[in-house]
Design an enzyme around this catalytic site. Structure first.
Site, PDB file in Angstrom:
ATOM      1  CB  CYS A  54      -0.896   0.001   1.232  1.00  0.00           C
ATOM      2  SG  CYS A  54      -1.834   1.531   1.430  1.00  0.00           S
ATOM      3  CG  ASP A  61      -2.519  -3.677  -0.666  1.00  0.00           C
ATOM      4  OD1 ASP A  61      -3.231  -3.813   0.343  1.00  0.00           O
ATOM      5  OD2 ASP A  61      -2.187  -2.574  -1.110  1.00  0.00           O
TER       6      ASP A  61
END
Length: 156
Positions: A54, A61
């Site tokens: 992120c 992620d």
């Protein structure tokens, strides 16, 4: 990154020991001649354990990435694609940037007849985000199966 209009055809990774690139921009994608040039067919790559970071929090992620393309003159060499996708592990980018960036780079360098990418991102903050991009309408005679990734349902 290859910026020419024609991809290199001398693979740099195939049969060689290769380290994971530090960033997507440093990754070299290799392309080889299409062994079935003139045929209309689909090639699919699925990366069910794709990771990036992120750009705001730095937290990881995770996504299931599916890349479908109808090749023209060349095909992407799978080891170089694996290394390219792995280079996102330390890349800070939003889901949209990662998904569309992968599709656009492959399309621009390889110049297939058609390409699509589905980024099926796992929830962060309770919201899954799916990102889809394609270069154009698919060729009329291309067999195009479903990407096979179910929508996220959580516990429901």
């Amino acid at each position: 990154m290859n910026t020419s209009s024609h991809p290199p055809l001398a693979p740099k990774h195939l049969g060689q020991s290769s380290e994971l690139p530090a960033a997507p921009e440093a990754a070299i994608l290799d392309y080889v001649p299409n062994p079935r040039k003139g045929e209309t067919y689909l090639i699919r790559f699925a990366a069910p354990e794709f990771t990036s970071l992120c750009p705001v929090t730095g937290q990881p992620d995770f996504a299931h990435i599916v890349i479908d393309y109808a090749p023209d003159d060349t095909i992407v060499e799978s080891k170089s694609l694996k290394l390219f996708l792995g280079s996102f592990r330390n890349h800070a980018g939003f889901h949209e940037d990662c998904t569309v960036g992968i599709g656009r780079r492959l399309f621009d360098e390889m110049q297939p007849k058609w390409l699509r990418i589905g980024g099926y991102w796992y929830p962060r903050g309770g919201i899954p985000i799916d990102v889809f991009w394609q270069s154009s309408a698919p060729p009329a005679d291309l067999w195009l199966p479903d990407q096979g990734v179910a929508p996220y349902r959580g516990r429901g």
